[in-house]
Design an enzyme around this catalytic site. Structure first.
Site, mmCIF file in Angstrom:
data_model
loop_
_atom_site.group_PDB
_atom_site.id
_atom_site.type_symbol
_atom_site.label_atom_id
_atom_site.label_comp_id
_atom_site.label_asym_id
_atom_site.label_seq_id
_atom_site.Cartn_x
_atom_site.Cartn_y
_atom_site.Cartn_z
ATOM 1 N N ALA A 1 0.857 -1.249 -0.264
ATOM 2 C CA ALA A 1 -0.024 -0.047 -0.193
ATOM 3 C C ALA A 1 0.827 1.185 0.098
ATOM 4 O O ALA A 1 2.178 1.120 0.619
ATOM 5 C CB ALA A 1 -1.048 0.111 1.160
ATOM 6 N N CYS A 2 0.437 2.310 -0.567
ATOM 7 C CA CYS A 2 1.178 3.520 -0.520
ATOM 8 C C CYS A 2 0.254 4.760 -0.348
ATOM 9 O O CYS A 2 -0.890 4.524 -0.650
ATOM 10 C CB CYS A 2 2.205 3.727 -1.871
ATOM 11 S SG CYS A 2 0.995 3.795 -3.294
#
Lengths: 107, 194
Positions: free
Chosen positions: A8-9
């Site tokens: 995830a970012c």
């Protein structure tokens, strides 16, 4: 070795997927089986199932954003890494995962 | 009240007409399918700039937006630029490996498109790693399209960029046709479960 990953970012549009791809590529290159779940702006894809967690040797999670449903990995060896590091140095991270497993076996 | 009963001859004509209508309908469906395929070619050769003049982020975005406007993809160039710059404010779109993916979902866009620009000298993208950018993908998506479409394209593109061969092929391609083919291939594929 069976590796599971979740990426995830912050913006969830590019790095999440680059990291997933990089991790999968590096793990396969070293002969491991791997599944990477992406938690991006499209939503959660390639969702890891409970039975896959049971079988997994190690879990690799990116730490830039809170990973959803993290509690399902409780009791498993977990490596937390930066998403940028996964993109750029996936090989090193997979090697580190091998090390963690080897140490666990020695104990 | 008059009831018309068509004679044999007229009934035959109606039958023939029906065949024509059905043939025409099939022809129309085939034509429509072909058109749809052409429309999904997001990266047309006219949208590829092999030699970007710009050396800075803002100028590069303006240069590529010029292409979009020239090809009739935009209602308003300035409006679209504003949306792209706004996105750039939220977070730098340089993704490493000398690649940047600026993008704008904007009511000023008529049709989804990707513009690709290449720079031999490199562009200063003001990113944390200070790495010069050599490949720029500018993504334009109409506002009313479900946001998923451009996010999916970005996801596919991001995955492809991990592949060093793909990056190298982009930089080494001699013609716009080669690049267009490479990019269409990537953005149309389904994500393979890893």
């Amino acid at each position: 070795m069976k590796i599971l990953g979740v990426t995830a970012c912050p913006s969830g549009v590019a790095h999440t997927y680059m990291a997933a791809e990089a991790l999968a590529k590096a793990a396969k290159k070293r002969g491991h089986t791997i599944k990477v779940e992406t938690q991006g702006s499209i939503g959660i894809e390639n969702t890891i199932r409970a039975e896959e967690v049971v079988d997994a040797d190690i879990i690799i999670l990116t730490k830039d954003m809170a990973i959803k449903n993290k509690e399902r990995f409780a009791g498993k060896p977990i490596i937390n890494v930066g998403v940028g590091d996964v993109v750029r140095k996936a090989d090193i991270i997979v090697a580190k995962a091998e090390e963690v497993i080897a140490q666990k076996v020695q104990k | 009240m008059i009831i018309c009963v068509p004679n044999e001859e007229v009934r035959g004509d109606v039958f023939t007409a029906n065949i024509y209508v059905s043939a025409f309908r099939n022809y129309y469906i085939i034509l429509k399918t072909i058109l749809e395929v052409i429309m999904t070619q997001l990266v047309r050769t006219e949208l590829i700039e092999l030699n970007l003049k710009a050396r800075e982020r803002k100028d590069a975005i303006i240069e590529l937006t010029g292409r979009l406007e020239q090809q009739g993809y935009l209602f308003s160039k300035d409006g679209f630029l504003q949306d792209v710059f706004q996105r750039e404010e939220i977070g730098n779109t340089a993704v490493g490996f000398g690649v940047a993916i600026p993008h704008g979902k904007s009511p000023e866009v008529k049709q989804t498109a990707i513009v690709y620009g290449r720079s031999e000298l490199g562009i200063d993208w003001e990113s944390v790693d200070e790495e010069p950018v050599h490949s720029v993908f500018l993504l334009a998506v109409p506002e009313e399209k479900a946001s998923n479409e451009h996010l999916r394209i970005l996801a596919l593109l991001s995955r492809a960029l991990i592949n060093e061969d793909f990056r190298q092929q982009l930089l080494e391609a001699a013609t716009s046709e080669e690049i267009s083919e490479l990019l269409n291939e990537v953005t149309q594929q389904k994500v393979i479960e890893s």
